[in-house]
Motif scaffolding. Structure first.
Motif: not given
Length: 363
Positions: A1-5, A282-285, A316-320, A330-338
């Motif tokens: 997870m790319d966040v500052r400590p 960060l979505l799960e957070t 730009y104000g978004e989250w990853p 059983g499939s890795p495919l899924g949906w998501g977006s900023e």
């Protein structure tokens, strides 16, 4: 997870929260399609760092709209939510049911309408005061119950005597392309008997707890007690999403869920990371922060999660982006977006702000 400590023991300052909300809403306003839809990608890796393909869907936009209800008094949120109404109205099928895929998506013809998408869209329209076939939607959802085992995911014909004309018209839709539809189900591992905790929590949130929905309540409570939060759920694979969805029901009516509150909080903590975040993104957070704020987690845990979330906001104000909706078992495919992650993050920040205000009022 790319966040500052984490370096601060306290939660974000009010001015930080205000700035983050403003930037996030500006991002969503600038990235909403003219028809009211929000972008959603399909990808094969959880953090969506590989190839991503835009896909036209309904449920992600409904999830963003539902999340932004927490900011319904903000002018930018009002503008965004108002633009989604024609999109949802256009996607509604006979009886008010909704498909995960948008009408312009080729998979719309093969995938049946589902309870999850329908309940999320209907709940938003209810909250926004929009007229739609409400009585029909509620009747169809309750008709889709599975004998005490919650609500089935799909609006398909079942071996039971039903006198609702809309029920038969909705279920018979699959006969328009039976072979292609059968192949689609086989390819993605779907079953006519699929049901899921998140979908049932969304349905219960829409219906509210009353005599007609007690079987859904019992099903959800049993999932928690038996550690089956993701059992037979083809769309969501992290229990954090389940606790988040169930938390919305708890916030609306705590009493029926008090018996499992301690279990939910205990299991949420198993997903906590050393930096104070939750899960793998960060979505799960964000969903964990919303859940903790609803269920009443420990103050220091909630404040640390809020710090992680604000530190993760991008230029730009978004989250990853990160995967949230999954294609199949059983499939890795899924949906998501900023856009989707940003919607959940804005909701979580508002939940934190209200929780903090309540904490101050209680001291």
């Amino acid at each position: 997870m790319d966040v500052r400590p984490l370096t601060e023991p306290e939660g974000p300052a009010p001015e930080q929260i205000g700035k983050a909300l403003e930037r996030g809403l500006t991002y969503l306003q600038n990235h909403q399609y003219p028809n009211g839809e929000f972008c959603c990608y399909i990808a094969a890796d959880k953090l969506m760092q590989g190839p991503c393909v835009p896909d036209h869907t309904v449920l992600p936009t409904a999830a963003i709209a539902s999340a932004l209800l927490a900011l319904a008094d903000h002018p930018k949120a009002v503008a965004i939510l108002t633009r989604t109404i024609p999109f949802f109205d256009y996607q509604m099928m006979r009886g008010g049911v909704v498909n995960f895929f948008a009408l312009r998506n080729p998979l719309f013809q093969l995938n049946p309408p589902d309870a999850d998408s329908t309940a999320c869209v209907a709940a938003f329209l209810d909250a926004w005061g929009v007229i739609y076939p409400r009585n029909s939607v509620r009747a169809l959802l309750l008709a889709n119950q599975r004998g005490g085992a919650g609500i089935g995911n799909w609006f398909v014909l079942r071996p039971r005597l039903m006198r609702q004309r809309t029920y038969w018209r909705t279920g018979l839709r699959a006969l328009k392309a039976p072979l292609a539809s059968w192949r689609f189900w086989q390819q993605h591992g779907y079953s006519r008997n699929d049901r899921g905790g998140v979908a049932n929590a969304n349905v219960l949130h829409y219906l509210s707890v009353d005599g007609s929905s007690l079987h859904i309540l019992d099903y959800l409570v049993a999932l928690v007690r038996n550690r089956k939060e993701t059992d037979r759920d083809p769309r969501y694979r992290t229990p954090i999403t389940f606790y988040y969805a169930l938390g919305r029901c708890y916030r609306a009516n705590p009493t029926p869920f008090e018996g499992v509150r301690s279990l939910v909080l205990e299991r949420l903590m198993t997903f906590r990371q050393p930096n104070g975040g939750f899960g793998e993104s960060l979505l799960e957070t964000a969903q964990a922060l919303s859940a903790l704020s609803a269920w009443g987690g420990k103050p220091e845990i909630i404040r640390q999660a809020a710090n992680v979330l604000l530190a993760g906001q991008q230029y730009y104000g978004e989250w990853p982006r990160a995967l949230h909706f999954y294609a199949s078992l059983g499939s890795p495919l899924g949906w998501g977006s900023e856009e989707l992650t940003t919607g959940f993050c804005l909701e979580a920040i508002m939940a934190y702000q209200r929780w903090e205000q309540q904490e101050m009022a209680n001291t």
